[in-house]
Design an enzyme around this catalytic site. Structure first.
Site, PDB file in Angstrom:
ATOM      1  N   GLU A  30       7.947 -79.881   2.552  1.00 36.86           N
ATOM      2  CA  GLU A  30       7.245 -80.279   1.274  1.00 36.86           C
ATOM      3  C   GLU A  30       6.463 -79.176   1.042  1.00 36.86           C
ATOM      4  OE1 GLU A  30       4.724 -83.585   1.722  1.00 36.86           O
ATOM      5  OE2 GLU A  30       6.359 -84.564   0.960  1.00 36.86           O
ATOM      6  N   GLN A  49      -0.614 -75.996 -14.104  1.00 35.36           N
ATOM      7  CA  GLN A  49       0.328 -74.868 -14.461  1.00 35.36           C
ATOM      8  C   GLN A  49       0.809 -74.285 -13.415  1.00 35.36           C
ATOM      9  OE1 GLN A  49      -1.031 -72.426 -17.597  1.00 35.36           O
ATOM     10  NE2 GLN A  49       0.188 -70.830 -16.911  1.00 35.36           N
ATOM     11  N   HIS A  64      -6.366 -59.593 -10.916  1.00 31.32           N
ATOM     12  CA  HIS A  64      -6.268 -60.476 -12.329  1.00 31.32           C
ATOM     13  C   HIS A  64      -7.423 -61.393 -11.772  1.00 31.32           C
ATOM     14  CE1 HIS A  64      -1.988 -59.223 -13.486  1.00 31.32           C
ATOM     15  NE2 HIS A  64      -2.612 -58.446 -13.706  1.00 31.32           N
ATOM     16  N   TYR A 133       3.144 -69.413  -8.669  1.00 28.45           N
ATOM     17  CA  TYR A 133       1.745 -69.515  -8.812  1.00 28.45           C
ATOM     18  C   TYR A 133       1.505 -71.002  -9.151  1.00 28.45           C
ATOM     19  CZ  TYR A 133       1.716 -64.516 -10.539  1.00 28.45           C
ATOM     20  OH  TYR A 133       1.917 -63.245 -10.522  1.00 28.45           O
ATOM     21  N   ASP A 170      -2.171 -53.247 -16.371  1.00 22.58           N
ATOM     22  CA  ASP A 170      -2.988 -53.095 -15.071  1.00 22.58           C
ATOM     23  C   ASP A 170      -3.323 -51.734 -14.815  1.00 22.58           C
ATOM     24  OD1 ASP A 170      -2.463 -55.835 -14.746  1.00 22.58           O
ATOM     25  OD2 ASP A 170      -0.850 -55.636 -13.142  1.00 22.58           O
TER      26      ASP A 170
END
Length: 187
Positions: A30, A49, A64, A133, A170
């Site tokens: 899980e 998100q 970031h 993410y 970057d």
């Protein structure tokens, strides 16, 4: 969801090791359960998100963060291996300007919790990597900022030979000393 929560040298940044059930057919685990997350971490985090990226070996993404609408990120590699980094950019925090890194891979199935108020980046160590993410706020391009990956003040020990592959954004990251940062607000 059974998981082991491991604090890092920056206590708010966590390594999550899920319990993996495997046999000769494959494995199951899980990857997220809101109730267990809250019980094991003490955080009542709301994720809004999910993002998925794919990168080739040597690609470095970061460092970031969003100066407004800051994003906490629960990250993991589902293909390949990355070295993932969180940098405390909360002015006044006891760990301000410190970083912590963790190897995340499809093999070790570890996840890394990068709270709001931290800059985040990773470098791909395998031939390619797919990276997930889970974020606590929506992406807001107008608030996105980038600290240069090789900032001498931070001194991040990236496991790279030579120069990494960077996006133009970057490559134009600012030095830590010039970056917009967060004011630390202890609970």
């Amino acid at each position: 969801m059974n998981m082991n929560v491991i604090p890092t040298k920056i206590p708010e940044v966590l390594v999550i090791e899920p319990t993996v059930y495997g046999d000769d057919r494959g494995f199951f685990y899980e990857s997220f359960n809101q109730r267990t997350w809250r019980e094991k971490t003490g955080l009542d985090t709301k994720f809004v998100q999910d993002n998925h990226s794919r990168s080739i070996k040597g690609v470095l993404r970061g460092l970031h963060y969003q100066i407004k609408q800051p994003q906490g990120k629960l990250v993991r590699a589902v293909v390949g291996e990355v070295f993932d980094v969180a940098v405390d950019i909360r002015k006044g925090s006891p760990t301000y300007g410190q970083w912590v890194g963790e190897y995340l891979s499809a093999e070790n199935k570890k996840q890394f919790w990068v709270p709001e108020g931290f800059a985040h980046g990773f470098v791909v160590l395998s031939e390619n990597a797919e990276f997930l993410y889970r974020t606590t706020d929506f992406w807001a391009q107008q608030h996105e900022r980038c600290i240069i990956w090789n900032d001498p003040t931070l001194g991040i020990d990236w496991p790279v030979d030579g120069e990494p592959v960077l996006s133009s954004k970057d490559a134009q990251g600012v030095n830590f000393q010039e970056a917009e940062i967060f004011d630390y607000m202890p609970d």
